[in-house]
Design a protein around this motif. Sequence first.
Motif, PDB file in Angstrom:
ATOM      1  N   TYR A 179       0.580   5.991  10.822  1.00 19.54           N
ATOM      2  CA  TYR A 179       1.209   6.966   9.915  1.00 19.54           C
ATOM      3  C   TYR A 179       2.237   7.830  10.646  1.00 19.54           C
ATOM      4  O   TYR A 179       3.396   7.932  10.249  1.00 19.54           O
ATOM      5  CB  TYR A 179       0.104   7.842   9.292  1.00 19.54           C
ATOM      6  N   PHE A 238       5.449   6.457   8.902  1.00 20.47           N
ATOM      7  CA  PHE A 238       5.495   6.897   7.506  1.00 20.47           C
ATOM      8  C   PHE A 238       6.534   8.002   7.352  1.00 20.47           C
ATOM      9  O   PHE A 238       6.668   8.875   8.206  1.00 20.47           O
ATOM     10  CB  PHE A 238       4.121   7.397   7.040  1.00 20.47           C
ATOM     11  N   ASN A 270      -4.202   9.968   7.559  1.00 18.30           N
ATOM     12  CA  ASN A 270      -4.100   8.818   6.670  1.00 18.30           C
ATOM     13  C   ASN A 270      -5.458   8.414   6.102  1.00 18.30           C
ATOM     14  O   ASN A 270      -5.575   7.417   5.407  1.00 18.30           O
ATOM     15  CB  ASN A 270      -3.462   7.631   7.388  1.00 18.30           C
TER      16      ASN A 270
END
Length: 666
Positions: free
Chosen positions: A197, A201, A255
């Motif tokens: 993440y 992300f 996450n």
Amino acid sequence: MNNRHLSILIAAALALPALLTTSGCKPKSIGAAVEGDAAQKVYVAPGKYDEFYNIVSGGFNGQVSVYGIPSGRLLRIIPVFSQFSENGWGYSEETKPMLNTSHGFVPWDDSHHIALSTTNGEHDGRWAFVNGNNTPRIARIDLKTFRTVEIIEIPNSSGNHSSPFLTENTEYAVAGTRFSYPMDDDNSNPDVAINTYKQNFKGTVSFVGINPETGRMGISFQVLLPGVNFDLSRGGRGPSHDWFFFSCYNTEQANTLLEVNASQKDKDFIMALNWKKCEEYVKAGKGKKSKVRYAHNVFDEKTHTGTSTIEAETIVLDPKELKDIVYFMPCPKSPHGCDVDPSGEFICGSGKLAAVIPVFSFSKIQKAIADQNFDGDYDGIPVLKYDAVLHGEVKKPGLGPLHTEFDGKGFAYTSFFVSSEIVKWNIQTLEVVDRVPTYYSIGHLSIPGGPTRKPHGKYVIAYNKITKDRYLPTGPELTQSAQLYDISGDKMKLLLDFPTTGEPHYAEAIPAGLIQPNSVRFFKIEENQHPYAAKGEKEAKAFREGNKVHVNMTSIRSHFNPDNIEGVKMGDEVYFHVTNLEQDWDVPHGFAVKGANNAEILIMPGETCTLKWVPDRVGVFPIYCTDFCSALHQEMQGYVRVSPRGSNVPLTFSTGNKAEPTGAVK
Ligand code: RUQ
Ligand code: CUA
């Protein structure tokens, strides 16, 4: 707050109605909560109109519903991100394209927020915007027809929650991604481990431009941001006109198990974004092209038909390179609502887990930016010093603040989910001046004009998450519920409970006079440009194109033309294009055929709608009108004969005994 306290808080929220009963907060009887003149204040006598339209998102039903205030009467359900068999929305051939997305046909969504269009920061009564949360979309409803006329999908987004809030002149609707994730963009690799993440992300907020005349939407630009959750937002006004504010949580970038892992830090952020600067950078060519796919669906009122186009590109701005467009402000703790007061000077963040409501000052934000009064940066974005931008904190306001609305008289009203109440406080002094319980666990709240420069005041409406014992039980699921409070005096007073459809999230209320005079009564038949319209009975016909049988049919009190059709064969697809010839208000006709696998349709005066029907057996099938339209409504019917594949029955159509079949068979 440590995690143990957090779980206590969450447990308290879940046990809330029980808690209220035992702690004595709940009035012993209805009489204790409602004063004697309440009934009079909400009574709208037969034949009289309500003072406000209340336009309410339906949450998981993907619809929008319209109530009258103060009566709480349900006036209309507008299907948006949902199929609706009552009128064929999403089932008729004309409306199916409206639910198209880059994922194909997505006939449901989760709609949370309403935004009514404004001019100079005041309601103009033109459009209502609503977000689709799941498959990121923004819809526009035309308040002349109360119908969805446009839906645009948002690429590079996942969970369009902080949306579709508007700038003051409805220049833009925003869309902030709730879930950060690896971008859709062709240059990104979407196939990454979830536990990467922090590296992979990203978040975005998108600005959807709105044409000032037609309302037509288009994605103007997107801003690439650190991977956090964007929750809610509000546009600035007056002095803060050029800015937009977003609440951010999960700055921990967890996450998994976010209930604990995204509740670690004492402060998350409110993000301040200068959209005017962004516009300049886009004009100067500072954006990068992002190759994406998204659907843009538009409903044309002349052809009464929706079309869906797949678009392929957006422009993305990167604040790591364009240093002066985005700033973070620390905000305690996991902020949800992010609301701007009518003057545009104060921005309050409602930390779901915070013990205070911080109120930020726009002029202090400007000064802190000018002085570079930063507390380092977060993933390349400058973080402003909390004390430098703070107007002050509302102390001990309640538990679990969510959203704030304004009455235009210097007071703010904040909803508290956990302590189940509305708390009124003074924006300047930050003193709490009143509180009332809600039944139970309020989410959003709405004051007519509350998010505008000039609130209309008078009422606050609570949209509650838990109904429990307020209505006659209807099995495991109880009706959803709203409550109306009088705020015209110093103290808030409960007036009314009213049930709602779906789960009410945000709503806006607007004076009836801004919408009522513009309401469309019928569509002019001579302006009907539907390709299969029969604009008079003489134009009615049935014809064949291969295995497709088209019936250009008319409806008028109280018959269809044609009403006898023969020569349909097994393997055919039949398209009933029904034009309602009425030119009078409130005379829709319905159309239904036995065994249709989709829906009935409801055709407005002057409109053409198409129902597709694939017969599954040989026989004679009735068709009929489903809307009680005249004393002879029950006579408004006909028959379709279906013969075996290969049969030599010719395609014919007729109405009335004299008119023998005249079928122009192609
Ligand atoms: S949210 S209950 Cu989806 Cu608007 Cu606050
Ligand atoms: Cu038309 Cu009933």
